[in-house]
Scaffold this motif. Structure first.
Motif, PDB file in Angstrom:
ATOM      1  N   ASP A 103       0.812  -1.220   0.000  1.00 51.01           N
ATOM      2  CA  ASP A 103       0.000   0.000   0.000  1.00 51.01           C
ATOM      3  C   ASP A 103       0.845   1.270   0.000  1.00 51.01           C
ATOM      4  O   ASP A 103       0.291   2.371  -0.113  1.00 51.01           O
ATOM      5  CB  ASP A 103      -0.915   0.026   1.232  1.00 51.01           C
ATOM      6  N   LEU A 104       2.154   1.128   0.142  1.00 47.12           N
ATOM      7  CA  LEU A 104       3.036   2.296   0.200  1.00 47.12           C
ATOM      8  C   LEU A 104       3.835   2.391  -1.099  1.00 47.12           C
ATOM      9  O   LEU A 104       4.809   1.668  -1.306  1.00 47.12           O
ATOM     10  CB  LEU A 104       3.988   2.185   1.392  1.00 47.12           C
ATOM     11  N   PRO A 105       3.443   3.280  -2.014  1.00 44.04           N
ATOM     12  CA  PRO A 105       4.193   3.441  -3.266  1.00 44.04           C
ATOM     13  C   PRO A 105       5.489   4.215  -3.035  1.00 44.04           C
ATOM     14  O   PRO A 105       5.643   4.898  -2.027  1.00 44.04           O
ATOM     15  CB  PRO A 105       3.230   4.240  -4.147  1.00 44.04           C
ATOM     16  N   GLU A 106       6.380   4.102  -3.995  1.00 49.96           N
ATOM     17  CA  GLU A 106       7.661   4.831  -3.896  1.00 49.96           C
ATOM     18  C   GLU A 106       7.447   6.338  -3.826  1.00 49.96           C
ATOM     19  O   GLU A 106       8.015   7.022  -2.985  1.00 49.96           O
ATOM     20  CB  GLU A 106       8.548   4.452  -5.088  1.00 49.96           C
ATOM     21  N   GLY A 107       6.638   6.882  -4.746  1.00 48.44           N
ATOM     22  CA  GLY A 107       6.267   8.290  -4.663  1.00 48.44           C
ATOM     23  C   GLY A 107       7.384   9.276  -4.915  1.00 48.44           C
ATOM     24  O   GLY A 107       7.409  10.362  -4.317  1.00 48.44           O
ATOM     25  N   ASP A 108       8.331   8.948  -5.814  1.00 50.10           N
ATOM     26  CA  ASP A 108       9.511   9.761  -6.114  1.00 50.10           C
ATOM     27  C   ASP A 108      10.524   9.656  -4.973  1.00 50.10           C
ATOM     28  O   ASP A 108      10.166   9.372  -3.829  1.00 50.10           O
ATOM     29  CB  ASP A 108       9.163  11.221  -6.391  1.00 50.10           C
ATOM     30  N   THR A 109      11.783   9.882  -5.309  1.00 49.81           N
ATOM     31  CA  THR A 109      12.878   9.687  -4.354  1.00 49.81           C
ATOM     32  C   THR A 109      13.717  10.954  -4.242  1.00 49.81           C
ATOM     33  O   THR A 109      13.981  11.626  -5.241  1.00 49.81           O
ATOM     34  CB  THR A 109      13.754   8.495  -4.782  1.00 49.81           C
ATOM     35  N   LEU A 110      14.130  11.246  -3.013  1.00 50.00           N
ATOM     36  CA  LEU A 110      14.938  12.423  -2.708  1.00 50.00           C
ATOM     37  C   LEU A 110      16.240  12.008  -2.048  1.00 50.00           C
ATOM     38  O   LEU A 110      16.388  10.881  -1.578  1.00 50.00           O
ATOM     39  CB  LEU A 110      14.187  13.352  -1.751  1.00 50.00           C
ATOM     40  N   ALA A 111      17.190  12.925  -1.993  1.00 52.17           N
ATOM     41  CA  ALA A 111      18.376  12.798  -1.146  1.00 52.17           C
ATOM     42  C   ALA A 111      18.473  14.085  -0.331  1.00 52.17           C
ATOM     43  O   ALA A 111      17.940  15.131  -0.733  1.00 52.17           O
ATOM     44  CB  ALA A 111      19.636  12.591  -1.981  1.00 52.17           C
ATOM     45  N   PHE A 112      19.137  14.014   0.812  1.00 51.39           N
ATOM     46  CA  PHE A 112      19.228  15.158   1.717  1.00 51.39           C
ATOM     47  C   PHE A 112      20.681  15.404   2.109  1.00 51.39           C
ATOM     48  O   PHE A 112      21.402  14.473   2.466  1.00 51.39           O
ATOM     49  CB  PHE A 112      18.408  14.913   2.987  1.00 51.39           C
ATOM     50  N   LYS A 113      21.073  16.654   2.062  1.00 51.29           N
ATOM     51  CA  LYS A 113      22.380  17.071   2.572  1.00 51.29           C
ATOM     52  C   LYS A 113      22.147  17.897   3.831  1.00 51.29           C
ATOM     53  O   LYS A 113      21.462  18.919   3.792  1.00 51.29           O
ATOM     54  CB  LYS A 113      23.132  17.892   1.522  1.00 51.29           C
ATOM     55  N   VAL A 114      22.702  17.452   4.946  1.00 51.66           N
ATOM     56  CA  VAL A 114      22.539  18.129   6.228  1.00 51.66           C
ATOM     57  C   VAL A 114      23.880  18.766   6.610  1.00 51.66           C
ATOM     58  O   VAL A 114      24.900  18.068   6.664  1.00 51.66           O
ATOM     59  CB  VAL A 114      22.078  17.159   7.327  1.00 51.66           C
ATOM     60  N   THR A 115      23.868  20.061   6.859  1.00 52.82           N
ATOM     61  CA  THR A 115      25.085  20.781   7.215  1.00 52.82           C
ATOM     62  C   THR A 115      24.897  21.461   8.562  1.00 52.82           C
ATOM     63  O   THR A 115      24.263  22.511   8.653  1.00 52.82           O
ATOM     64  CB  THR A 115      25.443  21.835   6.153  1.00 52.82           C
ATOM     65  N   PRO A 116      25.429  20.887   9.636  1.00 51.99           N
ATOM     66  CA  PRO A 116      25.373  21.561  10.943  1.00 51.99           C
ATOM     67  C   PRO A 116      26.287  22.786  10.941  1.00 51.99           C
ATOM     68  O   PRO A 116      27.295  22.822  10.230  1.00 51.99           O
ATOM     69  CB  PRO A 116      25.890  20.494  11.918  1.00 51.99           C
ATOM     70  N   ASP A 117      25.951  23.780  11.740  1.00 52.58           N
ATOM     71  CA  ASP A 117      26.784  24.977  11.832  1.00 52.58           C
ATOM     72  C   ASP A 117      28.205  24.604  12.228  1.00 52.58           C
ATOM     73  O   ASP A 117      28.432  23.916  13.229  1.00 52.58           O
ATOM     74  CB  ASP A 117      26.216  25.944  12.882  1.00 52.58           C
ATOM     75  N   GLY A 118      29.173  25.044  11.431  1.00 51.48           N
ATOM     76  CA  GLY A 118      30.573  24.878  11.777  1.00 51.48           C
ATOM     77  C   GLY A 118      31.082  23.459  11.732  1.00 51.48           C
ATOM     78  O   GLY A 118      32.152  23.173  12.285  1.00 51.48           O
TER      79      GLY A 118
END
Length: 340
Positions: free
Chosen positions: A214-229
């Motif tokens: 019941d859960l389709p892929e629904g397009d795929t993303l990637a995330f870049k997380v940059t903490p301060d410093g």
């Protein structure tokens, strides 16, 4: 961008790559040596300000210690990526996959691994990425960043629309103590150049999903997380990518999904070139995600060894870190001791 009384520039943060990840520096004397000592102390503080815990599959918990000075906010921000920890059997790893397997969440286990999350990033809507997110979003009030399909699925589970952030790729979101950059990506391909449960949703389903199908892929993303410093980290949820969308991301650390087939042309060398050969490469989504996190990840019979060999060939200067479930890592992805 300027929020919370600070200015953030994701591109500038990549200048931290060599220093924060332990690149060699020349030996200096006098004032220059003193300056270098101060810089080294700053780098130590940077790597101590962020910790990573692998939740298996492509899941991560990131704890970011905020700078002191504002007392009305939590001292630490917790960001989750694809937090799937319940891990139930579908037959996928035994050759008897059952798409009618019921979804379920081990709530105490999910809370223990996830902590009090502030932001949850969802790469796509398959069960091994989204399954525990509806409960965690409702339990913690976390903001969830994902596709339109993720939005509609979570609404069907009763998650407040005010918590949901719909993105497509290209967004750069400024939070208190860190920046989240979104990139358009692609789902892994099987040997037939296809994948399980494709499709997108443009409205909430009539009833909340009950099974993994019941859960389709629904397009795929990637995330870049940059903490301060601190160094930046890229998170992939599947082993294909949009080469043009990834160009310019240049993360310091890259959590890259391992491909189990050869369907994507020159996946590893093209990916590493697009990302400007990150200083640290961490393979993910190679483990058996139907075994509990209390057991060590199974490496036998996976494509991990082949992936590692290809990374070493395409980017010999990158440091490879094969993660495990029980280790807490610093911002430079060096172990900091047991997390469990």
């Amino acid at each position: 961008m300027n929020t919370h009384g600070r200015t953030t520039t994701p591109a500038r943060r990549t200048l931290l790559r060599g220093a924060a990840l332990g690149a060699a520096a020349p030996v200096l004397s006098g004032t220059a040596a003193a300056d270098t000592g101060q810089a080294a102390e700053g780098r130590t503080r940077a790597t101590d300000s962020v910790t990573y815990r692998w939740l298996g599959t492509s899941g991560w918990r990131i704890d970011i210690r905020r700078a002191q000075g504002q007392e009305k906010r939590p001292a630490t921000a917790t960001v989750l990526v694809d937090p799937y920890v319940t891990r139930f059997a579908t037959g996928l790893f035994t050759g008897a996959f059952d798409p009618t397997t019921r979804l379920r969440t081990d709530k105490p286990l999910a809370r223990r691994h996830a902590g009090t999350s502030e932001v949850i990033c969802v790469t796509h809507t398959h069960w091994d990425h989204l399954n525990d997110v509806p409960f965690l979003a409702r339990a913690t009030g976390a903001r969830v960043i994902g596709t339109e399909t993720t939005y509609h699925v979570l609404r069907s589970f009763g998650v407040d629309a005010a918590q949901l952030v719909v993105v497509k790729g290209g967004e750069v979101l400024d939070f208190d103590g860190y920046v989240v950059e979104v990139a358009s990506s692609r789902h892994s391909r099987n040997a037939s150049y296809s994948y399980f449960a494709p499709g997108t949703l443009t409205a909430p389903p009539a009833t909340a999903p009950r099974t993994v199908a019941d859960l389709p892929e629904g397009d795929t993303l990637a995330f870049k997380v940059t903490p301060d410093g601190a160094p930046s980290a890229l998170f992939m949820g599947a082993s294909d990518f949009d080469e043009r969308s990834f160009a310019g991301l240049a993360p310091d650390v890259a959590m890259l999904a391992v491909a189990s087939t050869e369907s994507t042309y020159r996946y590893v060398p093209r990916l590493l070139a697009a990302l400007d050969r990150p200083g640290v490469v961490v393979p993910v989504h190679w483990d058996d995600f139907e075994r509990p996190l209390s057991e060590p990840p199974r490496k036998d019979g996976t494509a991990l060894d082949d992936f590692v060999a290809r990374v070493r060939e395409a980017s010999p200067a990158s440091r490879l870190v094969v993660p495990d479930y029980a280790t807490e890592y610093g911002a430079d992805l060096r172990p900091r001791g047991s997390a469990h």
